[in-house]
Design a protein around this motif. Structure first.
Motif, PDB file in Angstrom:
ATOM      1  N   ALA A  37      24.370  23.836  -1.303  1.00 39.76           N
ATOM      2  CA  ALA A  37      25.026  25.102  -0.971  1.00 39.76           C
ATOM      3  C   ALA A  37      26.540  24.961  -0.942  1.00 39.76           C
ATOM      4  O   ALA A  37      27.266  25.875  -1.336  1.00 39.76           O
ATOM      5  N   GLY A  38      27.040  23.815  -0.472  1.00 42.54           N
ATOM      6  CA  GLY A  38      28.490  23.635  -0.373  1.00 42.54           C
ATOM      7  C   GLY A  38      29.091  22.823  -1.498  1.00 42.54           C
ATOM      8  O   GLY A  38      30.232  22.376  -1.394  1.00 42.54           O
ATOM      9  N   MET A  39      28.354  22.622  -2.587  1.00 41.06           N
ATOM     10  CA  MET A  39      28.835  21.790  -3.688  1.00 41.06           C
ATOM     11  C   MET A  39      29.714  22.608  -4.630  1.00 41.06           C
ATOM     12  O   MET A  39      29.404  23.761  -4.943  1.00 41.06           O
ATOM     13  N   ASP A  40      30.825  22.005  -5.080  1.00 44.43           N
ATOM     14  CA  ASP A  40      31.702  22.678  -6.030  1.00 44.43           C
ATOM     15  C   ASP A  40      31.450  22.131  -7.438  1.00 44.43           C
ATOM     16  O   ASP A  40      30.475  21.409  -7.674  1.00 44.43           O
ATOM     17  N   ALA A  41      32.346  22.469  -8.365  1.00 40.55           N
ATOM     18  CA  ALA A  41      32.141  22.085  -9.768  1.00 40.55           C
ATOM     19  C   ALA A  41      32.266  20.589  -9.998  1.00 40.55           C
ATOM     20  O   ALA A  41      31.851  20.088 -11.048  1.00 40.55           O
ATOM     21  N   SER A  42      32.817  19.851  -9.043  1.00 43.62           N
ATOM     22  CA  SER A  42      32.950  18.400  -9.212  1.00 43.62           C
ATOM     23  C   SER A  42      31.644  17.659  -8.949  1.00 43.62           C
ATOM     24  O   SER A  42      31.507  16.500  -9.331  1.00 43.62           O
ATOM     25  N   PHE A  43      30.655  18.309  -8.288  1.00 40.94           N
ATOM     26  CA  PHE A  43      29.340  17.721  -7.997  1.00 40.94           C
ATOM     27  C   PHE A  43      29.471  16.393  -7.239  1.00 40.94           C
ATOM     28  O   PHE A  43      28.796  15.417  -7.561  1.00 40.94           O
ATOM     29  N   LYS A  44      30.327  16.361  -6.235  1.00 44.51           N
ATOM     30  CA  LYS A  44      30.528  15.142  -5.469  1.00 44.51           C
ATOM     31  C   LYS A  44      29.762  15.212  -4.154  1.00 44.51           C
ATOM     32  O   LYS A  44      29.522  16.292  -3.607  1.00 44.51           O
ATOM     33  N   ALA A  45      29.368  14.035  -3.647  1.00 41.02           N
ATOM     34  CA  ALA A  45      28.690  13.956  -2.357  1.00 41.02           C
ATOM     35  C   ALA A  45      29.683  14.244  -1.238  1.00 41.02           C
ATOM     36  O   ALA A  45      30.854  13.864  -1.306  1.00 41.02           O
ATOM     37  N   PHE A  46      29.207  14.925  -0.201  1.00 39.87           N
ATOM     38  CA  PHE A  46      30.121  15.256   0.895  1.00 39.87           C
ATOM     39  C   PHE A  46      30.219  14.119   1.908  1.00 39.87           C
ATOM     40  O   PHE A  46      31.097  14.127   2.765  1.00 39.87           O
ATOM     41  N   ARG A  47      29.330  13.093   1.802  1.00 35.65           N
ATOM     42  CA  ARG A  47      29.423  11.958   2.714  1.00 35.65           C
ATOM     43  C   ARG A  47      28.797  10.736   2.060  1.00 35.65           C
ATOM     44  O   ARG A  47      27.790  10.823   1.358  1.00 35.65           O
ATOM     45  N   SER A  48      29.411   9.573   2.322  1.00 30.63           N
ATOM     46  CA  SER A  48      28.914   8.305   1.807  1.00 30.63           C
ATOM     47  C   SER A  48      29.074   7.249   2.899  1.00 30.63           C
ATOM     48  O   SER A  48      30.129   7.160   3.535  1.00 30.63           O
ATOM     49  N   LEU A  49      28.020   6.458   3.134  1.00 31.00           N
ATOM     50  CA  LEU A  49      28.066   5.433   4.175  1.00 31.00           C
ATOM     51  C   LEU A  49      27.146   4.279   3.795  1.00 31.00           C
ATOM     52  O   LEU A  49      26.326   4.386   2.882  1.00 31.00           O
TER      53      LEU A  49
END
Length: 387
Positions: free
Chosen positions: A211-223
């Motif tokens: 729902a919150g993804m933009d055109a860059s298709f990047k993850a919102f968190r990485s750990l």
């Protein structure tokens, strides 16, 4: 003889140069005025000359192009003329041949008519032979009807459609998510379908929000929840508020939907012989699974030849321990595990190709099936039990 005075010198001598003085000074043009040059006129003359030369060059090029075009047209006309003449010759030959054939046919017809009129009558057998040949030709096998061929074509088309399962996938959109440069070894989808979690051999766990993804298709968190251990399994709970993380270590972890740690299973004592007496796993984990109905309960299987159930509220000790065994009673390592649909049974697939099932509230093996397995959905187990 007296020399004339200054007043007696003529005008030509006064205005002209003295030749003796010029010879003495060494100047041939001594006494002449210097020439003057008009630079603007010279530049204008140079410009006009350059323009004239460029115009002549362009005209020469245009003439050459016209000559080349005329040559090409002549060649094309020469190529067309022989073909046309050949066509006329062929037509004439065809006309002459048609005339010859018509004349020969007329002669044959006339001869045949003369033979029919003059020659003796043909016997009855010779008269019947042509009709027999015609009847044989007519009575030969008939070609198959066209509708059968059409049906065969339709069958081929249906088989091709059936053989291509990709066309049956009801997809309308497609995107590519870039997790990293190494192998992606685990995937987990939120029950609502709003979020996706991925894990790989680079030790990273990444969160994706559709729902919150933009055109860059990047993850919102990485750990990296398990530090330097590869991720083997990721699974959302039934409510979607927790994620079970199974890595190459002996301790499973539970994190919330935003990546914060909720609990970590305790590590067992590897020096104890009976694995039922340890509080946790002592070797590398393989996979894990949430209970389908009880919130907060899950199980894991490990290289220590045990399957253990856990509760999120009690991370210091497992709830129960199941030990897969061969028919001879020897240890066997479980590679994957799962709950039944109602959660009352536990199944584990082992390295020796067997599938072993236990009652959730008992530790003795209830059913043992033989099947090489690396992934174990419960429907697969039920099919083997029915068979």
């Amino acid at each position: 003889m007296e020399r004339p005075g200054p007043s007696e010198v003529t005008g030509s001598d006064a205005s002209g140069p003295d030749p003796q003085l010029a010879v003495t000074m060494g100047f041939t043009g001594f006494g002449k005025k210097a020439r003057t040059f008009d630079l603007e006129a010279m530049f204008e003359q140079t410009r006009r000359t350059a323009v004239e030369r460029s115009r002549k060059t362009l005209e020469a090029r245009e003439k050459e192009e016209e000559m080349n075009r005329e040559k090409e047209l002549r060649r094309q006309n020469e190529d067309i003329e022989p073909t046309s003449s050949g066509a006329h010759v062929v037509r004439d030959c065809s006309k002459s041949s048609s005339r010859d054939t018509s004349s020969s046919e007329s002669e044959e017809s006339s001869g045949s008519s003369d033979d029919e009129l003059i020659g003796p009558p043909l016997p009855l057998k010779m008269m019947e032979e042509p009709s027999n040949h015609i009847e044989e030709d007519i009575l030969g096998p008939l070609p198959p009807p066209l509708y059968e061929e059409v049906e065969e074509d339709d069958d081929d088309g249906d088989s091709e459609e059936e053989e291509n399962p990709v066309q049956k996938i009801p997809d309308s959109h497609e995107i590519t998510l870039k997790h990293g440069t190494k192998t992606v070894s685990a995937l987990g989808l939120d029950p609502s379908g709003a979020r996706l979690v991925t894990g790989g051999y680079d030790y990273d766990v990444k969160f994706w929000d559709f729902a919150g993804m933009d055109a860059s298709f990047k993850a919102f968190r990485s750990l990296q929840p398990c530090e330097c251990h590869q991720i083997k399994s990721l699974q959302y709970s039934n409510t979607g508020d927790m994620i079970l993380v199974v890595s190459g270590s002996s301790q499973a972890k539970v994190i919330d939907r935003d990546g914060f740690e909720v609990m970590e299973c305790i590590k067992g004592d590897q020096y104890i012989v009976d694995m039922a007496n340890t509080k946790g796993h002592t070797a590398m984990l393989h996979t894990g699974s949430w209970h389908p109905k009880i919130k907060g309960e899950f199980m894991t299987c490990s290289n220590d030849a045990t399957v253990r159930t856990w509760e999120v509220e009690n991370p210091r000790k497992q709830r129960s321990v199941f030990k897969p065994r061969t028919m001879q009673g020897k240890k066997v390592i479980p590679t994957t595990c799962t709950y039944s649909r109602d959660g009352n049974l536990i199944a584990a697939a082992c390295q020796n190709g067997s599938i072993q099932i236990w009652d959730r509230n008992m530790t003795s093996s209830k059913v043992r099936l033989s099947q090489g397995t690396t992934c174990l959905p419960w429907a697969h187990v039920e099919a083997h039990m029915i068979g």
